[in-house]
Design an enzyme around this catalytic site. Sequence first.
Site, mmCIF file in Angstrom:
data_model
loop_
_atom_site.group_PDB
_atom_site.id
_atom_site.type_symbol
_atom_site.label_atom_id
_atom_site.label_comp_id
_atom_site.label_asym_id
_atom_site.label_seq_id
_atom_site.Cartn_x
_atom_site.Cartn_y
_atom_site.Cartn_z
ATOM 1 C CG ASP A 101 -0.487 -0.189 2.604
ATOM 2 O OD1 ASP A 101 0.877 -0.131 2.732
ATOM 3 O OD2 ASP A 101 -1.161 -0.139 3.501
ATOM 4 C CB SER A 102 4.601 1.551 -0.073
ATOM 5 O OG SER A 102 4.727 0.490 -0.881
ATOM 6 C CG ASP B 168 0.398 -4.202 1.936
ATOM 7 O OD1 ASP B 168 0.614 -5.039 2.829
ATOM 8 O OD2 ASP B 168 1.351 -3.403 1.881
ATOM 9 C CE LYS C 88 3.209 -6.174 3.843
ATOM 10 N NZ LYS C 88 2.880 -4.897 4.835
ATOM 11 C CD GLU D 213 7.727 -0.482 7.670
ATOM 12 O OE1 GLU D 213 6.722 -1.016 7.262
ATOM 13 O OE2 GLU D 213 8.037 0.735 7.247
HETATM 14 O O1 KIV Z 1 3.439 -1.021 1.602
HETATM 15 C C1 KIV Z 1 4.965 -1.510 1.596
HETATM 16 O O2 KIV Z 1 5.684 -1.338 0.905
HETATM 17 C C2 KIV Z 1 5.214 -2.280 2.789
HETATM 18 C C3 KIV Z 1 6.709 -2.656 2.881
HETATM 19 C C4 KIV Z 1 7.323 -1.342 3.311
HETATM 20 C C5 KIV Z 1 6.846 -3.902 3.726
HETATM 21 O O3 KIV Z 1 4.411 -2.808 3.442
#
Ligand code: KIV
Length: 271
Positions: A51-52, A90, A120, A189
């Site tokens: 979700d980044s 995510d 996730k 993290e």
């Molecule tokens: O959203 C993301 O990119 C993440 C990573 C930083 C593990 O959750």
Amino acid sequence: MSIHKDVKKITTNTLQKMKTAKEKIAMITAYDYSFAGLFDAAGIDIILVGDSASNVMAGHETTLPITLDQMIYHASSVVRGVNRSLVVVDLPFGSYQGNSKEALISTIRIMKETGAHAIKLEGGEEVTDSIKRIVYAGVPVMGHLGLTPQSIYKFGTYTVRAKEEEEAEKLKKDALLLQEAGCFGIVLEKIPALLAKEVSESLSIPTIGIGAGMHCDGQVLVMHDMLGITTEFKPRFLRQYLNIHEQATAAVQHYIRDVKGGDFPGEHEQY
Ligand code: KIV
């Protein structure tokens, strides 16, 4: 012997075998077809549709605004580029925190509409009911502890988590609960390396670290950070392998000069 090179497709079983054999797991984020295909062909074990995307693709300050529909768009693009890597998606903020039924409905949409292999979600004890329900429905779940960006307004800052005894104890307990609930792996993290070591050694499932030191069973980085597409974000844990920002800027400036100078297209670049 390298386990990941011997398999046609990376599965959660492959990851489990890699942990047992002490073979490190390499994970990277991707959000589109082209980069996913490149990373898959390069031999990456896990591609995370994080979700980044909310930050690096959409330009938001946090991960909170991205929607389930937007995650599904990114994930289905990624899946079309991948032959071999395990694709984990995510669950975005607001798509699972309500209750376990909501978490399962969001997961089913992701699995049906993207073709991804796992989801996730962030959190410890408070999400174990959801994890059990999703795993019961047959979907592999990855956990995420430590700095959980969807809770950034609760934390207040992006600094290292679980430095104090009380929070470290809770994190260790949460990691065991996630394993018991059926997670096949856990992202850790931004926590102290020694705590990540202790957690990794206490679990039978793999841990994947980001800013959690060298003792995790694998590592994950956001593609825009490790390829140097973004320039502002330079935390201590980040190793930048390329400077695409600099190279792409130079290439585009070259192109602008060529167009404006009448140098492009040339004789052999036209019909
Ligand atoms: O959203 C993301 O990119 C993440 C990573 C930083 C593990 O959750």
